[in-house]
Design a protein around this motif. Structure first.
Motif, PDB file in Angstrom:
ATOM      1  N   SER A  19       1.228  -1.112  -0.282  1.00 43.81           N
ATOM      2  CA  SER A  19      -0.172   0.241   0.425  1.00 43.81           C
ATOM      3  C   SER A  19       0.830   0.960  -0.189  1.00 43.81           C
ATOM      4  O   SER A  19       0.666   2.380  -0.903  1.00 43.81           O
ATOM      5  N   ASP A  20       1.992   1.491   0.606  1.00 43.19           N
ATOM      6  CA  ASP A  20       2.836   2.587   0.949  1.00 43.19           C
ATOM      7  C   ASP A  20       3.615   2.875  -0.591  1.00 43.19           C
ATOM      8  O   ASP A  20       3.883   3.814  -0.892  1.00 43.19           O
ATOM      9  N   ARG A  23       1.084   4.476  -2.986  1.00 43.51           N
ATOM     10  CA  ARG A  23       0.436   5.591  -2.980  1.00 43.51           C
ATOM     11  C   ARG A  23       1.453   6.470  -3.011  1.00 43.51           C
ATOM     12  O   ARG A  23       1.721   7.004  -3.367  1.00 43.51           O
ATOM     13  N   ARG A  24       3.159   5.735  -2.997  1.00 48.70           N
ATOM     14  CA  ARG A  24       3.923   6.960  -3.496  1.00 48.70           C
ATOM     15  C   ARG A  24       4.676   7.001  -4.600  1.00 48.70           C
ATOM     16  O   ARG A  24       4.232   7.997  -5.543  1.00 48.70           O
ATOM     17  N   LEU A  38      -1.716  13.361  -3.338  1.00 47.50           N
ATOM     18  CA  LEU A  38      -2.553  12.932  -3.163  1.00 47.50           C
ATOM     19  C   LEU A  38      -3.618  12.745  -2.488  1.00 47.50           C
ATOM     20  O   LEU A  38      -5.085  12.611  -2.644  1.00 47.50           O
ATOM     21  N   ARG A  42      -7.985  13.716  -3.910  1.00 46.47           N
ATOM     22  CA  ARG A  42      -8.640  12.668  -3.595  1.00 46.47           C
ATOM     23  C   ARG A  42      -9.995  13.663  -3.109  1.00 46.47           C
ATOM     24  O   ARG A  42     -11.293  13.277  -2.872  1.00 46.47           O
TER      25      ARG A  42
END
Length: 155
Positions: A19-20, A23-24, A38, A42
């Protein structure tokens, strides 16, 4: 040398690590191609979905800290992507909606997100992608149940 850290074999570590990385990579691409963070993307997407929306409702819907959402919204207002208008029935709050520039940016960001998603899906068969989504939903449901249990036991 001592044994590997205790967290390395944990399933939650693998999920968080993936996930990290996801996301990065999204954050870097959105910043490079669209000059937005990000969280700004959103927030734009949520405002587009909910508009007109109050800051309070946006905070509740996003499960994000009110101060953080407020800073993000203020930056988007300053950049003319979000418009604040007086609330029709509540003088203490404002309604948020996207400007024409905000709608254009949100569409462009959605296209980029879809391209990224396609690149990840291309690494998996349709069956693997469906299994991954099902497994992640199952793990999320279990995590939410554990949160609920923990919250019941907190003093």
């Amino acid at each position: 040398m001592s044994a590997a850290p205790a967290f390395l074999p944990l399933l939650s570590y693998e999920v968080n690590s993936a996930s990290d990385a996801l996301r990065r990579s999204a954050a870097l691409r959105f910043r490079r191609e669209h000059d937005v963070s990000l969280m700004e993307w959103r927030t734009l997407a949520l405002i587009e979905h909910l508009q007109p929306v109050t800051l309070r409702a946006l905070t509740d819907y996003s499960s994000t800290d009110k101060a953080q959402i407020s800073r993000i919204v203020s930056a988007l207002v300053e950049r003319a992507m979000v418009e604040r208008r007086a609330h029709s029935t509540d003088a203490r709050s404002a309604q948020l909606s996207l400007t024409a520039a905000g709608r254009k940016k949100a569409r462009s960001l959605a296209r980029t997100a879809q391209l990224r998603d396609r690149a990840f899906r291309d690494e998996l068969s349709e069956e693997e992608a469906a299994q991954l989504v099902a497994v992640l939903r199952k793990l999320k449901a279990k995590a939410l149940a554990l949160i609920e249990e923990e919250e019941k036991t907190q003093p």
